[in-house]
Enzyme design. Structure first.
Site, mmCIF file in Angstrom:
data_model
loop_
_atom_site.group_PDB
_atom_site.id
_atom_site.type_symbol
_atom_site.label_atom_id
_atom_site.label_comp_id
_atom_site.label_asym_id
_atom_site.label_seq_id
_atom_site.Cartn_x
_atom_site.Cartn_y
_atom_site.Cartn_z
ATOM 1 N N HIS A 297 -7.748 -0.588 5.114
ATOM 2 C CA HIS A 297 -7.851 -1.477 6.283
ATOM 3 C C HIS A 297 -9.279 -1.580 6.838
ATOM 4 C CE1 HIS A 297 -3.609 -1.445 6.044
ATOM 5 N NE2 HIS A 297 -3.421 -0.280 6.606
ATOM 6 N N ASP B 258 -2.759 -6.165 2.180
ATOM 7 C CA ASP B 258 -3.336 -5.358 3.253
ATOM 8 C C ASP B 258 -3.063 -6.181 4.502
ATOM 9 O OD1 ASP B 258 -4.971 -4.338 5.298
ATOM 10 O OD2 ASP B 258 -6.250 -3.382 3.826
ATOM 11 N N HIS B 259 -2.094 -5.731 5.299
ATOM 12 C CA HIS B 259 -1.636 -6.621 6.374
ATOM 13 C C HIS B 259 -2.723 -6.890 7.417
ATOM 14 C CE1 HIS B 259 -0.656 -2.740 8.251
ATOM 15 N NE2 HIS B 259 -0.823 -3.356 9.382
ATOM 16 N N LYS C 75 0.850 -1.182 0.000
ATOM 17 C CA LYS C 75 0.000 0.000 0.000
ATOM 18 C C LYS C 75 0.890 1.238 0.000
ATOM 19 C CE LYS C 75 -1.006 1.930 4.361
ATOM 20 N NZ LYS C 75 -1.773 2.189 5.536
HETATM 21 P P1 NAP Z 1 11.914 3.352 2.257
HETATM 22 O O1 NAP Z 1 12.406 3.126 3.634
HETATM 23 O O2 NAP Z 1 12.008 4.727 1.683
HETATM 24 O O3 NAP Z 1 12.689 2.339 1.316
HETATM 25 C C1 NAP Z 1 12.604 2.390 -0.077
HETATM 26 C C2 NAP Z 1 13.442 1.273 -0.642
HETATM 27 O O4 NAP Z 1 13.336 1.319 -2.054
HETATM 28 C C3 NAP Z 1 14.904 1.371 -0.309
HETATM 29 O O5 NAP Z 1 15.426 0.059 -0.171
HETATM 30 C C4 NAP Z 1 15.478 2.049 -1.541
HETATM 31 O O6 NAP Z 1 16.849 1.743 -1.617
HETATM 32 C C5 NAP Z 1 14.640 1.375 -2.630
HETATM 33 N N1 NAP Z 1 14.532 2.151 -3.866
HETATM 34 C C6 NAP Z 1 14.181 3.452 -4.002
HETATM 35 N N2 NAP Z 1 14.188 3.802 -5.299
HETATM 36 C C7 NAP Z 1 14.555 2.705 -6.006
HETATM 37 C C8 NAP Z 1 14.762 2.442 -7.385
HETATM 38 N N3 NAP Z 1 14.597 3.380 -8.314
HETATM 39 N N4 NAP Z 1 15.128 1.203 -7.738
HETATM 40 C C9 NAP Z 1 15.316 0.220 -6.817
HETATM 41 N N5 NAP Z 1 15.138 0.415 -5.490
HETATM 42 C C10 NAP Z 1 14.773 1.652 -5.096
HETATM 43 O O7 NAP Z 1 10.394 2.928 2.079
HETATM 44 P P2 NAP Z 1 9.580 1.846 2.952
HETATM 45 O O8 NAP Z 1 9.084 2.520 4.174
HETATM 46 O O9 NAP Z 1 10.397 0.622 3.096
HETATM 47 O O10 NAP Z 1 8.298 1.600 2.048
HETATM 48 C C11 NAP Z 1 8.325 0.796 0.902
HETATM 49 C C12 NAP Z 1 6.910 0.648 0.356
HETATM 50 O O11 NAP Z 1 6.108 0.044 1.344
HETATM 51 C C13 NAP Z 1 6.221 1.988 0.045
HETATM 52 O O12 NAP Z 1 5.329 1.802 -1.012
HETATM 53 C C14 NAP Z 1 5.439 2.273 1.326
HETATM 54 O O13 NAP Z 1 4.336 3.105 1.081
HETATM 55 C C15 NAP Z 1 5.006 0.872 1.686
HETATM 56 N N6 NAP Z 1 4.697 0.681 3.107
HETATM 57 C C16 NAP Z 1 5.635 0.932 4.049
HETATM 58 C C17 NAP Z 1 5.329 0.720 5.380
HETATM 59 C C18 NAP Z 1 6.349 0.938 6.473
HETATM 60 O O14 NAP Z 1 6.019 0.657 7.624
HETATM 61 N N7 NAP Z 1 7.530 1.391 6.177
HETATM 62 C C19 NAP Z 1 4.057 0.243 5.739
HETATM 63 C C20 NAP Z 1 3.129 -0.022 4.736
HETATM 64 C C21 NAP Z 1 3.466 0.196 3.424
HETATM 65 P P3 NAP Z 1 17.865 2.641 -2.506
HETATM 66 O O15 NAP Z 1 17.622 4.059 -2.123
HETATM 67 O O16 NAP Z 1 19.193 2.124 -2.148
HETATM 68 O O17 NAP Z 1 17.503 2.371 -3.917
#
Ligand code: NAP
Length: 485
Positions: free
Chosen positions: A240, A177-178, A148
């Site tokens: 959710h 959707d966890h 999401k």
């Molecule tokens: P994040 O901490 O910003 O991590 C993003 C990841 O994507 C990093 O590993 C980044 O590594 C990689 N990335 C960015 N641009 C890229 C590209 N062009 N090619 C390949 N890899 C790339 O984000 P996140 O919190 O993990 O969230 C990831 C997804 O899950 C998002 O859609 C977010 O909305 C969703 N989500 C997150 C959470 C949460 O709790 N964090 C909960 C629900 C949903 P590099 O910069 O090294 O490329």
């Protein structure tokens, strides 16, 4: 009671965004716990992929740290972590570039289950699908998992769906959707459709109303910029709370299989009435002393009109639910962190015990967090010689008590959902048409308050939300359940 662990077939799981926050806090620890439980066997591999330059060893160190920090105290045999790390690999790759793709294609094996977890911004989903196709990794054995937010309105969700559909069949797409991975949510279906007791009463003839509450104590924290573009409606309700509503309200599916369950959920969403302005309350939290800033301070925009709280009365236009409202609320900086569904039954049609016995109702409470479980309030005689006075007592089905020590082994949502991806079971994932229908319901409401420039009401941090949300219930002669842990 012993929970059974059935090992899954060997797989390659590529986590795009393997170095991100979600991978660190949820995905990697979840995989480790399944490994620890003996569910991941043989030569399965987990391949992290991101733009940053890391050696495999550096990524393994990252995995180790993430497990140490977020493993939730799971006890594994000595050497399990070392053994798990031998399954971990890393590829430097850019979703928007060309480097790294040939290396990835070489690493993933053709003759086994291949899953690609898109744990990156949704704006990259289309590019990832395209690259996987270009490099021969989008064949019929491939599964993709998407996180999401799946769009911010119907138009953007359609664009995402269309981008994925260019190279993947719907049967290959797992929209997470966890909430659906929670033990209690599945138990909700077991209780409804595995027992004779509830289903005959599960309609507007016997149920007065249903409340769905998801409350958080935290504010938007460091996610202010992201959250302010979204708000409680987009961040929580459209996905959710909507999923919980569907499972509570749906007709019994003919089978517990993905198509049948998701068809029934879709029918619920399509039967939702638009929510009139008067049945909707939006709020923003106020500061709580100098330490905890207000919503407007947290997002750094004193004129923001985005809601950190929303409450609404929802009606479902079908035979089963005509006349039974669903009250939903969710918000940040509230009194307690809790997620629960309360099914409030009607009073008995006539009290043989007279007015002094008071008003009593059966309430089935389904708790998603904390302490997953269910509780059924039953009216009995108050013990003692003081005449026929009635009292409500809970029949408690807290899983930790019912399952004993094995309750600790109940997999968390991400563990269950990732294993379902490997098993190819889509029942607990959202189908594209469901997501679009949910946006089609939410969009007019969002457009309405945006066009009018409605200002959210304020509420005290640590409260139950704005006063107006209490009134939403009071004017119907009902009241919200207490928000408590
Ligand atoms: P994040 O901490 O910003 O991590 C993003 C990841 O994507 C990093 O590993 C980044 O590594 C990689 N990335 C960015 N641009 C890229 C590209 N062009 N090619 C390949 N890899 C790339 O984000 P996140 O919190 O993990 O969230 C990831 C997804 O899950 C998002 O859609 C977010 O909305 C969703 N989500 C997150 C959470 C949460 O709790 N964090 C909960 C629900 C949903 P590099 O910069 O090294 O490329």
């Amino acid at each position: 009671m012993v929970s059974r662990v059935i090992p899954v077939d060997e797989f390659d799981l590529v986590i795009f965004g393997g170095t991100g926050d979600l991978a660190r806090r949820k995905i990697l620890p979840a995989l480790f716990r399944r490994f620890c439980a003996g569910q991941m066997e043989g030569k399965s591999r987990i391949i992290g992929a991101a733009r940053s330059d890391h050696s495999t060893q550096e990524f393994r160190d990252f995995v180790t740290e993430s497990i140490r920090e977020f493993n939730g105290g799971t006890h594994c045999e000595d050497g399990t972590l070392e053994s798990f790390l031998t399954h971990i690999d890393y590829v430097q790759i850019d979703a928007l570039g060309t480097d790294g793709w040939a290396e990835l294609a070489e690493k993933v094996e053709e003759k086994r289950i291949r899953a690609f977890y898109f744990s990156v911004a949704p704006s990259l989903f289309g590019a990832l699908a395209e690259r996987l196709h270009e490099h021969g990794m989008a064949d019929s054995d491939t599964r993709i998992v998407v996180e999401k937010p799946f769009g911010r309105d119907l138009a953007s969700a359609k664009v995402l769906n269309a981008g994925l559909a260019q190279h993947f069949d719907e049967s290959q797409i797992y929209r997470i959707d966890h909430y659906l991975g929670k033990e209690t949510v599945q138990n909700l279906m077991a209780v409804r459709f595995g027992n004779m007791l509830f289903e005959p009463l599960w309609n507007s003839q016997y149920i007065d109303h249903i409340q769905i509450t998801v409350s958080e104590t935290v504010g938007v924290g460091g996610r202010g910029e992201y959250y302010d573009k979204s708000g409680a409606m987009r961040d929580m309700v459209q996905n959710h709370l909507m999923q919980l509503l569907c499972l509570i309200a749906m007709e019994p599916p003919a089978k517990f299989d993905p198509a049948a369950v998701r068809d029934e959920k879709l029918k619920v969403i399509r039967a939702l009435d638009p929510v009139p302005q008067d049945d909707l309350v939006r709020g923003q939290y106020l500061a709580d002393g100098p330490e905890k800033e207000s919503y407007l301070q947290d997002v750094g925009d004193t004129s923001s009109l985005t809601e950190s709280y929303i409450a609404m009365k929802v009606k479902i236009s079908n035979w089963r639910w005509a006349g039974t409202p669903f009250y939903m609320r969710t918000g940040k900086r509230l009194k307690a962190r809790t997620s629960e569904i309360a099914v409030v039954f009607k009073e008995t049609p006539h009290s043989i015990f007279g007015p002094e016995s008071g008003n009593h109702r059966n309430i089935l409470t389904i708790r998603l967090q904390p302490n997953e479980g269910m509780e059924l309030g039953v009216t009995i005689k108050e013990p003692g010689p003081g005449g026929m006075r009635l009292v409500d007592v809970p029949l408690d089905m807290t899983f930790a008590d019912a399952l004993g020590p094995d309750a600790e082994d109940v997999p968390d949502a991400y563990e269950r959902l990732i294993m379902d991806v490997i098993r190819g079971n889509q029942t607990l994932f959202m189908r594209g048409d469901e997501v679009e229908a949910a946006w089609a319901w939410a969009d007019p409401m969002i457009e309405g308050w945006e066009d009018r420039g409605d200002k959210p009401k304020t509420y005290e941090s640590g409260s139950t939300g704005p006063e107006e949300a209490l009134m939403l219930m009071h004017r119907d002669g009902r009241r919200w359940r207490e928000i408590r842990t």
